[in-house]
Design a protein around this motif. Structure first.
Motif, PDB file in Angstrom:
ATOM      1  N   ILE A   1      32.306  48.550  -5.518  1.00  0.00           N
ATOM      2  CA  ILE A   1      31.180  47.825  -4.929  1.00  0.00           C
ATOM      3  C   ILE A   1      31.527  47.531  -3.471  1.00  0.00           C
ATOM      4  CG2 ILE A   1      29.713  45.786  -5.042  1.00  0.00           C
ATOM      5  CD1 ILE A   1      30.445  45.502  -7.965  1.00  0.00           C
ATOM      6  N   PRO A   2      30.750  48.032  -2.510  1.00  0.00           N
ATOM      7  CA  PRO A   2      31.061  47.776  -1.100  1.00  0.00           C
ATOM      8  C   PRO A   2      31.144  46.283  -0.805  1.00  0.00           C
ATOM      9  CG  PRO A   2      29.347  49.441  -1.310  1.00  0.00           C
ATOM     10  CD  PRO A   2      29.550  48.870  -2.679  1.00  0.00           C
ATOM     11  N   ASP A   3      31.993  45.936   0.151  1.00  0.00           N
ATOM     12  CA  ASP A   3      32.218  44.526   0.467  1.00  0.00           C
ATOM     13  C   ASP A   3      30.930  43.789   0.811  1.00  0.00           C
ATOM     14  OD1 ASP A   3      34.873  44.947   0.030  1.00  0.00           O
ATOM     15  OD2 ASP A   3      35.414  45.135   2.144  1.00  0.00           O
ATOM     16  N   VAL A   4      30.020  44.462   1.517  1.00  0.00           N
ATOM     17  CA  VAL A   4      28.794  43.777   1.932  1.00  0.00           C
ATOM     18  C   VAL A   4      27.886  43.464   0.747  1.00  0.00           C
ATOM     19  CG1 VAL A   4      28.820  44.764   4.242  1.00  0.00           C
ATOM     20  CG2 VAL A   4      27.645  45.979   2.416  1.00  0.00           C
ATOM     21  N   LEU A   5      28.136  44.106  -0.392  1.00  0.00           N
ATOM     22  CA  LEU A   5      27.325  43.862  -1.585  1.00  0.00           C
ATOM     23  C   LEU A   5      28.103  43.138  -2.676  1.00  0.00           C
ATOM     24  CD1 LEU A   5      25.678  47.408  -1.916  1.00  0.00           C
ATOM     25  CD2 LEU A   5      24.748  45.412  -0.740  1.00  0.00           C
ATOM     26  N   ASP A   6      29.404  43.029  -2.485  1.00  0.00           N
ATOM     27  CA  ASP A   6      30.275  42.476  -3.528  1.00  0.00           C
ATOM     28  C   ASP A   6      30.282  40.946  -3.461  1.00  0.00           C
ATOM     29  OD1 ASP A   6      32.193  41.978  -5.414  1.00  0.00           O
ATOM     30  OD2 ASP A   6      33.583  43.505  -4.678  1.00  0.00           O
ATOM     31  N   PRO A   7      29.888  40.269  -4.523  1.00  0.00           N
ATOM     32  CA  PRO A   7      29.902  38.797  -4.509  1.00  0.00           C
ATOM     33  C   PRO A   7      31.313  38.219  -4.582  1.00  0.00           C
ATOM     34  CG  PRO A   7      29.274  39.590  -6.681  1.00  0.00           C
ATOM     35  CD  PRO A   7      29.354  40.800  -5.795  1.00  0.00           C
ATOM     36  N   ASP A   8      32.297  39.073  -4.893  1.00  0.00           N
ATOM     37  CA  ASP A   8      33.685  38.609  -4.977  1.00  0.00           C
ATOM     38  C   ASP A   8      34.583  39.707  -4.422  1.00  0.00           C
ATOM     39  OD1 ASP A   8      36.092  37.442  -5.559  1.00  0.00           O
ATOM     40  OD2 ASP A   8      35.969  37.746  -7.728  1.00  0.00           O
ATOM     41  N   ASN A   9      34.780  39.702  -3.113  1.00  0.00           N
ATOM     42  CA  ASN A   9      35.460  40.809  -2.446  1.00  0.00           C
ATOM     43  C   ASN A   9      36.927  40.966  -2.819  1.00  0.00           C
ATOM     44  OD1 ASN A   9      33.669  42.340  -0.771  1.00  0.00           O
ATOM     45  ND2 ASN A   9      33.356  40.506   0.443  1.00  0.00           N
ATOM     46  N   ASP A  10      37.605  39.880  -3.159  1.00  0.00           N
ATOM     47  CA  ASP A  10      39.020  40.011  -3.512  1.00  0.00           C
ATOM     48  C   ASP A  10      39.244  40.017  -5.018  1.00  0.00           C
ATOM     49  OD1 ASP A  10      38.415  37.394  -4.018  1.00  0.00           O
ATOM     50  OD2 ASP A  10      39.776  36.551  -2.529  1.00  0.00           O
ATOM     51  N   ASN A  11      38.143  39.965  -5.764  1.00  0.00           N
ATOM     52  CA  ASN A  11      38.207  40.063  -7.226  1.00  0.00           C
ATOM     53  C   ASN A  11      39.118  39.005  -7.845  1.00  0.00           C
ATOM     54  OD1 ASN A  11      37.205  41.386  -9.503  1.00  0.00           O
ATOM     55  ND2 ASN A  11      38.994  42.702  -9.684  1.00  0.00           N
ATOM     56  N   ASP A  12      39.081  37.793  -7.278  1.00  0.00           N
ATOM     57  CA  ASP A  12      39.912  36.714  -7.817  1.00  0.00           C
ATOM     58  C   ASP A  12      39.129  35.790  -8.744  1.00  0.00           C
ATOM     59  OD1 ASP A  12      38.277  35.412  -6.037  1.00  0.00           O
ATOM     60  OD2 ASP A  12      39.889  34.598  -4.789  1.00  0.00           O
ATOM     61  N   GLY A  13      37.855  36.136  -8.984  1.00  0.00           N
ATOM     62  CA  GLY A  13      37.040  35.337  -9.884  1.00  0.00           C
ATOM     63  C   GLY A  13      36.226  34.259  -9.195  1.00  0.00           C
TER      64      GLY A  13
ATOM     65  N   ASP B   1      34.130  60.956   4.094  1.00  0.00           N
ATOM     66  CA  ASP B   1      34.727  60.254   5.229  1.00  0.00           C
ATOM     67  C   ASP B   1      33.854  59.097   5.706  1.00  0.00           C
ATOM     68  OD1 ASP B   1      36.933  61.959   5.286  1.00  0.00           O
ATOM     69  OD2 ASP B   1      35.872  63.427   6.524  1.00  0.00           O
ATOM     70  N   SER B   2      32.649  59.017   5.172  1.00  0.00           N
ATOM     71  CA  SER B   2      31.732  57.934   5.535  1.00  0.00           C
ATOM     72  C   SER B   2      31.567  57.028   4.318  1.00  0.00           C
ATOM     73  CB  SER B   2      30.377  58.515   5.966  1.00  0.00           C
ATOM     74  OG  SER B   2      29.434  57.490   6.190  1.00  0.00           O
ATOM     75  N   THR B   3      32.514  56.114   4.174  1.00  0.00           N
ATOM     76  CA  THR B   3      32.558  55.263   2.985  1.00  0.00           C
ATOM     77  C   THR B   3      32.597  53.791   3.383  1.00  0.00           C
ATOM     78  OG1 THR B   3      33.792  56.977   1.797  1.00  0.00           O
ATOM     79  CG2 THR B   3      33.827  54.759   0.871  1.00  0.00           C
ATOM     80  N   PRO B   4      31.745  52.964   2.816  1.00  0.00           N
ATOM     81  CA  PRO B   4      31.774  51.532   3.148  1.00  0.00           C
ATOM     82  C   PRO B   4      33.060  50.882   2.648  1.00  0.00           C
ATOM     83  CG  PRO B   4      30.245  51.958   1.345  1.00  0.00           C
ATOM     84  CD  PRO B   4      30.665  53.290   1.865  1.00  0.00           C
ATOM     85  N   PRO B   5      33.570  49.879   3.359  1.00  0.00           N
ATOM     86  CA  PRO B   5      34.799  49.192   2.931  1.00  0.00           C
ATOM     87  C   PRO B   5      34.639  48.571   1.547  1.00  0.00           C
ATOM     88  CG  PRO B   5      34.224  48.597   5.189  1.00  0.00           C
ATOM     89  CD  PRO B   5      33.049  49.342   4.639  1.00  0.00           C
ATOM     90  N   ASP B   6      35.708  48.641   0.781  1.00  0.00           N
ATOM     91  CA  ASP B   6      35.721  48.059  -0.563  1.00  0.00           C
ATOM     92  C   ASP B   6      37.117  47.483  -0.785  1.00  0.00           C
ATOM     93  OD1 ASP B   6      35.364  47.366  -3.194  1.00  0.00           O
ATOM     94  OD2 ASP B   6      35.548  49.405  -3.961  1.00  0.00           O
ATOM     95  N   ALA B   7      37.305  46.243  -0.380  1.00  0.00           N
ATOM     96  CA  ALA B   7      38.634  45.633  -0.347  1.00  0.00           C
ATOM     97  C   ALA B   7      39.313  45.614  -1.712  1.00  0.00           C
ATOM     98  CB  ALA B   7      38.543  44.215   0.214  1.00  0.00           C
ATOM     99  N   ASP B   8      38.571  45.280  -2.755  1.00  0.00           N
ATOM    100  CA  ASP B   8      39.199  45.170  -4.072  1.00  0.00           C
ATOM    101  C   ASP B   8      39.090  46.441  -4.901  1.00  0.00           C
ATOM    102  OD1 ASP B   8      36.511  45.065  -4.503  1.00  0.00           O
ATOM    103  OD2 ASP B   8      36.500  43.141  -5.550  1.00  0.00           O
ATOM    104  N   GLN B   9      38.571  47.507  -4.291  1.00  0.00           N
ATOM    105  CA  GLN B   9      38.495  48.808  -4.956  1.00  0.00           C
ATOM    106  C   GLN B   9      37.781  48.735  -6.305  1.00  0.00           C
ATOM    107  OE1 GLN B   9      39.752  51.784  -3.450  1.00  0.00           O
ATOM    108  NE2 GLN B   9      39.780  50.357  -1.728  1.00  0.00           N
ATOM    109  N   ASP B  10      36.693  47.973  -6.345  1.00  0.00           N
ATOM    110  CA  ASP B  10      35.934  47.868  -7.590  1.00  0.00           C
ATOM    111  C   ASP B  10      34.668  48.707  -7.555  1.00  0.00           C
ATOM    112  OD1 ASP B  10      34.464  46.445  -5.772  1.00  0.00           O
ATOM    113  OD2 ASP B  10      34.261  44.639  -7.002  1.00  0.00           O
TER     114      ASP B  10
END
Length: 355
Positions: free
Chosen positions: A197-209, A186-195
């Motif tokens: 990788i948490p959004d705060v660490l993801d260099p491409d949050n929407d995975n559009d390239g 229940d304590s999970t960081p947001p991951d918009a593109d479900q890859d």
């Protein structure tokens, strides 16, 4: 002649098969004395009528024969203590009474304090590797904590809580104000593109390239995979990358920092950063210039009208502070300090002449 031999051979083979079959069918009847047993053997002598056959030369207790052929209420003595298992309070003889023995028929294990189905005693296929912690792990360690139920113990599980984000990622995504627990789904960081990788660490949050920093710079939505710097204007594609050459693959819509970009958003960025922003800053530059000029003139006037060396020293302190706070330019400060020195010299000379 050949056909005759074939018929004779076939006849002899059938006779042999029939003979072997007959011997096999009669084997059970001749292996024990006839009786009414039904449990360990069928139709053998069962003196006490409990269903378990009496032991004989070819069938002993270890094979299933009745350990108590004259006692219909007993047929087995697991620990060999002479007391039938029904009457024996500790049938496996491990020192733990059957009423509390979790494994009453296994003399090597008997307790399970954490109640996870694995034994507290060691050196057994059912031994608990974590006897004081309830757990259902089955891989590498038995009976250890397994939060996500994948049978892999948490200490060896890269994603202990099974939320799809690895433990180290959850820790890295935590901050001083938000702490994510890798052992709590229940304590999970947001991951918009479900890859994973948490959004705060993801260099491409929407995975559009497109890297987020470029989308932010251009003004496109970093959480919308359908919106890129190429598609943010006019609802259509307004850019392209030139990959080199003149062939069919010389142009691409996919982001690549190694290629040359031609797009509306790229041109807009250049115009805004190189022209618009500097033009907007012109009034600010003028305001700062005139503010410094006024402060310089004020201090210079105070120095010119000062008739007291102590006051001049106070003004000098004010000049130093103004330079430090950038209220006046450095060369203004040099001019003012020079004026203070001249004024002090003039006041000293006048005082000397008066004396």
């Amino acid at each position: 002649m050949g056909e005759g031999r074939f018929v004779i051979t076939l006849f002899l083979a059938l006779c042999l098969i029939t003979s072997v079959s007959a011997q096999g069918e009669g084997g059970d009847e001749t292996s024990c004395l006839s009786g009414s047993s039904t449990e360990d053997r069928q139709g053998c002598l069962d003196s006490d009528g409990d269903g378990w056959s009496d032991p004989d030369e070819g069938w002993n207790q270890s094979m299933g024969a009745d350990a108590f052929p004259d006692n219909a209420s007993e047929h087995r003595d697991l620990d060999g203590d002479g007391i039938g298992d029904v009457a024996d309070p500790d049938m496996d003889g491990d020192g733990s009474l059957d009423e509390v023995d979790v494994w009453p028929e296994d003399p090597l294990i008997w307790s399970d304090l954490d109640g996870d189905g694995y034994a507290d005693q060691g050196l057994h296929p059912m031994s608990d590797n974590c006897p004081n912690i309830y757990g259902k792990s089955k891989i590498r360690l038995l009976g250890c904590s397994d939060i996500d139920g994948d049978f892999l113990p948490d200490e060896y599980d890269d994603d202990a809580d099974g939320d799809g984000i690895r433990n180290e990622m959850e820790r890295s995504a935590s901050s001083g104000t938000i702490l994510y627990d890798p052992y709590n789904a229940d304590s999970t960081p947001p991951d918009a593109d479900q890859d994973t990788i948490p959004d705060v660490l993801d260099p491409d949050n929407d995975n559009d390239g497109w890297p987020d920093y470029i989308e932010i710079d251009r003004g496109s939505d970093i959480y919308d995979g359908d919106e890129t710097p190429f598609t943010m204007y006019f609802g259509t594609n307004t850019g392209i990358f030139y990959t080199g050459g003149l062939g069919p693959g010389s142009f691409s819509y996919e982001y690549d920092s190694d290629y040359s970009e031609f797009s509306v958003s790229f041109v807009s960025e250049i115009v805004f950063e190189e022209l618009v922003i500097p033009l907007l800053l012109v009034p600010v530059y003028f305001a700062i210039f005139f503010s410094r000029r006024r402060e310089f003139n004020r201090l210079l006037a105070e120095i010119g009208g000062c008739m007291d060396c102590d006051v001049l020293r106070t003004i000098e302190t004010e000049v130093n502070l103004a330079v430090k706070q950038r209220n006046i330019r450095v060369y203004h400060g040099l001019v003012l300090r020079n004026a203070i020195e001249l004024a002090e010299g003039e006041l000293t000379r006048e005082r000397f002449e008066e004396e």
